[in-house]
Design a protein around this motif. Sequence first.
Motif, PDB file in Angstrom:
ATOM      1  N   VAL A  35       0.827  -1.207   0.000  1.00  0.00           N
ATOM      2  CA  VAL A  35       0.000   0.000   0.000  1.00  0.00           C
ATOM      3  C   VAL A  35       0.861   1.256   0.000  1.00  0.00           C
ATOM      4  N   ASN A  36       1.969   1.209   0.723  1.00  0.00           N
ATOM      5  CA  ASN A  36       2.801   2.406   0.903  1.00  0.00           C
ATOM      6  C   ASN A  36       4.055   2.413   0.036  1.00  0.00           C
ATOM      7  N   VAL A  37       4.052   1.641  -1.051  1.00  0.00           N
ATOM      8  CA  VAL A  37       5.227   1.551  -1.908  1.00  0.00           C
ATOM      9  C   VAL A  37       5.556   2.906  -2.524  1.00  0.00           C
ATOM     10  N   ARG A  38       6.733   3.030  -3.013  1.00  0.00           N
ATOM     11  CA  ARG A  38       7.345   4.226  -3.579  1.00  0.00           C
ATOM     12  C   ARG A  38       7.886   5.111  -2.468  1.00  0.00           C
ATOM     13  N   ALA A  39       8.839   4.489  -1.716  1.00  0.00           N
ATOM     14  CA  ALA A  39       9.489   5.203  -0.622  1.00  0.00           C
ATOM     15  C   ALA A  39      10.594   6.130  -1.117  1.00  0.00           C
ATOM     16  N   VAL A  40      11.006   5.976  -2.400  1.00  0.00           N
ATOM     17  CA  VAL A  40      12.067   6.821  -2.941  1.00  0.00           C
ATOM     18  C   VAL A  40      11.550   8.248  -3.060  1.00  0.00           C
ATOM     19  N   ARG A  41      12.316   9.191  -2.549  1.00  0.00           N
ATOM     20  CA  ARG A  41      11.967  10.605  -2.677  1.00  0.00           C
ATOM     21  C   ARG A  41      13.226  11.377  -3.032  1.00  0.00           C
ATOM     22  N   HIS A  42      13.190  12.060  -4.158  1.00  0.00           N
ATOM     23  CA  HIS A  42      14.362  12.794  -4.635  1.00  0.00           C
ATOM     24  C   HIS A  42      14.000  14.260  -4.800  1.00  0.00           C
ATOM     25  N   THR A  43      14.760  15.126  -4.129  1.00  0.00           N
ATOM     26  CA  THR A  43      14.547  16.566  -4.263  1.00  0.00           C
ATOM     27  C   THR A  43      15.304  17.068  -5.479  1.00  0.00           C
ATOM     28  N   GLU A  44      14.610  17.755  -6.371  1.00  0.00           N
ATOM     29  CA  GLU A  44      15.239  18.190  -7.615  1.00  0.00           C
ATOM     30  C   GLU A  44      16.361  19.190  -7.356  1.00  0.00           C
ATOM     31  N   ALA A  45      17.357  19.153  -8.247  1.00  0.00           N
ATOM     32  CA  ALA A  45      18.472  20.095  -8.153  1.00  0.00           C
ATOM     33  C   ALA A  45      17.996  21.510  -8.438  1.00  0.00           C
ATOM     34  N   ILE A  64      14.896  -1.250  -7.090  1.00  0.00           N
ATOM     35  CA  ILE A  64      15.734  -0.855  -8.229  1.00  0.00           C
ATOM     36  C   ILE A  64      15.923   0.655  -8.250  1.00  0.00           C
ATOM     37  N   LEU A  65      14.854   1.410  -7.999  1.00  0.00           N
ATOM     38  CA  LEU A  65      14.957   2.876  -7.987  1.00  0.00           C
ATOM     39  C   LEU A  65      15.868   3.352  -6.864  1.00  0.00           C
ATOM     40  N   LYS A  66      15.767   2.735  -5.698  1.00  0.00           N
ATOM     41  CA  LYS A  66      16.652   3.094  -4.587  1.00  0.00           C
ATOM     42  C   LYS A  66      18.099   2.824  -4.962  1.00  0.00           C
ATOM     43  N   LEU A  67      18.339   1.691  -5.624  1.00  0.00           N
ATOM     44  CA  LEU A  67      19.693   1.354  -6.054  1.00  0.00           C
ATOM     45  C   LEU A  67      20.228   2.393  -7.031  1.00  0.00           C
ATOM     46  N   LEU A  68      19.424   2.758  -8.020  1.00  0.00           N
ATOM     47  CA  LEU A  68      19.867   3.724  -9.033  1.00  0.00           C
ATOM     48  C   LEU A  68      20.153   5.094  -8.428  1.00  0.00           C
ATOM     49  N   THR A  69      19.272   5.560  -7.538  1.00  0.00           N
ATOM     50  CA  THR A  69      19.496   6.875  -6.927  1.00  0.00           C
ATOM     51  C   THR A  69      20.707   6.846  -5.998  1.00  0.00           C
ATOM     52  N   GLY A  70      20.932   5.723  -5.311  1.00  0.00           N
ATOM     53  CA  GLY A  70      22.114   5.597  -4.461  1.00  0.00           C
ATOM     54  C   GLY A  70      23.396   5.623  -5.278  1.00  0.00           C
ATOM     55  N   ARG A  75      28.406   8.081  -7.397  1.00  0.00           N
ATOM     56  CA  ARG A  75      29.280   8.148  -8.565  1.00  0.00           C
ATOM     57  C   ARG A  75      29.026   9.348  -9.466  1.00  0.00           C
ATOM     58  N   GLY A  76      28.071  10.198  -9.095  1.00  0.00           N
ATOM     59  CA  GLY A  76      27.794  11.384  -9.905  1.00  0.00           C
ATOM     60  C   GLY A  76      27.233  11.072 -11.271  1.00  0.00           C
ATOM     61  N   LEU A  77      26.498   9.962 -11.388  1.00  0.00           N
ATOM     62  CA  LEU A  77      25.948   9.543 -12.679  1.00  0.00           C
ATOM     63  C   LEU A  77      24.829  10.473 -13.138  1.00  0.00           C
ATOM     64  N   SER A  78      24.713  10.634 -14.446  1.00  0.00           N
ATOM     65  CA  SER A  78      23.558  11.297 -15.045  1.00  0.00           C
ATOM     66  C   SER A  78      22.653  10.215 -15.618  1.00  0.00           C
ATOM     67  N   TYR A  79      21.342  10.418 -15.490  1.00  0.00           N
ATOM     68  CA  TYR A  79      20.374   9.455 -16.013  1.00  0.00           C
ATOM     69  C   TYR A  79      19.393  10.132 -16.962  1.00  0.00           C
TER      70      TYR A  79
END
Length: 550
Positions: free
Chosen positions: A268-278, A463-469, A474-478
């Motif tokens: 029910v509460n999925v999508r715990a990833v939260r990213h503040t935009e630059a 997967i999203l948590k892994l990518l954002t981490g 590593r300073g990756l651009s996506y």
Amino acid sequence: MDKPLKTDNRPLLQVRDLRIGATAYPPGEPPRKIEIVKGVSFDLERGKVLGLIGESGAGKSTIGLAALAYGRGGVKITGGRVLLDGEDILGLGRRGIRGVRGARVCYVSQSAAASFNPAHRLMDQVIEATLRHGLATADEARARAVRLFGLLGLPEPETFGNRFPHQVSGGQLQRAMTAMALCPEPELIVFDEPTTALDVTTQIDVLAAIKSAIEQTGTAALYITHDLAVVAQVADDIMVLRHGETVEHADTRKIIENPDEDYTRDLVNVRAVRHTEAAEQSDRFFEMVGINAAYGPTPVLHDVSLHVPRGQTLAIVGESGSGKSTLARVATGLLAPNTGDVRFDGETLPPQLKHRTREQLRRMQMIYQMADTAMNPRQTVGQIIGRPLRFYEGLRGAGQRRRVGELLDQIEMGQGFIDRYPAELSGGQKQRVAIARALAAKPDLIICDEPTSALDPLVADGILKLLTGLQRERGLSYIFITHDIAIVRAIADSVAVMHRGRLVRFGPKSEALSPPFDAYTDLLLKSVPEMRLGWLEEVLSTRQIESADN
């Protein structure tokens, strides 16, 4: 064979202590028996919808197919009973079960495109089972089909059946498959992820059509999905499954508003990833300028310009056919644009892949939607990840194996997976291996083409948590291509909205996802399912009001 249960008010479908097994063949090991479904029981009344929800491997589809007394891909029903109107269909002989499938119980699969014969008209295929079982004359069956086409909101119901499968959209084909299932007037329909492969805008129409058809025909249904927000719009009750067992079973309101179990609460509460935009997005580390592209004589992209700052994420969103993946093909050199430039770190890249240097190739990698088809099933995880290490760094032998182990640790799988084959991995694990393969090249930019759309919500969230981490480390651009607005809100710094090959909106996430909206972006945002009862009806009502105003 069991005698029919003696009760006037019995449920249409009664599943009792259902057990389903299979034989696993691990490479280099003797075959072993595994249990996929472990004693599941439930009832389904006439005219009601039961949602089966859970992650991949939970047993949802396997249970649904058991309602047709069918075991797919070597799977075998090993115990329990499946009673249809009091009769145990597992005890029927081959002839008896043929009389049930396609007549009393029908099945709607995830991919309608794979279920229709491209050489035959839709009408002939929609009425085929009805005629084969002698449930109506040809004229009666055609009349039923035309009525169902209208009920399901298909265009020009009287002539729609004259079309071939390739002449209709994916959403229309999915509704045609629902018409095929309803045409024999079955007692039960099994919907197996019927909207998962559709865009959110198309999904709304198909969901509404399915719900309306069930209500008007009184057919009972099992609705299988991994999307709780979707099933909440159509189901009366929901059964949550995990590892072949029932976690929780209750009415829909109870499940989404007050679940008892931790696993259900996680869904029910999925999508715990939260990213503040630059705050600063003027840097043009990667840039596409004035891109026009075509497939042969057919224009696909029209004057598209956008950019990605270093270390940030651009989400490209839009429905199928909007040009998202074509834009990725242009970026990677797989499709040369007719006009326009692709610039990377101040350098204009050659338009074709074959003219790009190894260093240019190394710095831009791609993660594909379907990890299954992007891997060689005959290669181990170590070989799959090791290939770019050999190509870009010349690593072989022990050095390569050591580096593969480090990458497996980075993607939080561990070195114990190095000698496994893709068939031994879950969907989420395969996608993590695909990420490790991309990371092996030490890229600066990764293009992610719908990498979570085929995954369950909890797995996708991981997967999203892994990518954002990895981005932070590593300073990756996506560049993240998706049609899921929830993912856009979770991970993006900037957003590009594509529609019919044109860029209709581009800018920082806070601006792109805030009103005032153009008509298409407004439709896209309103089509994202919400985890609450009555949401579908509200959306449809809003659409009708707007249509009347226009």
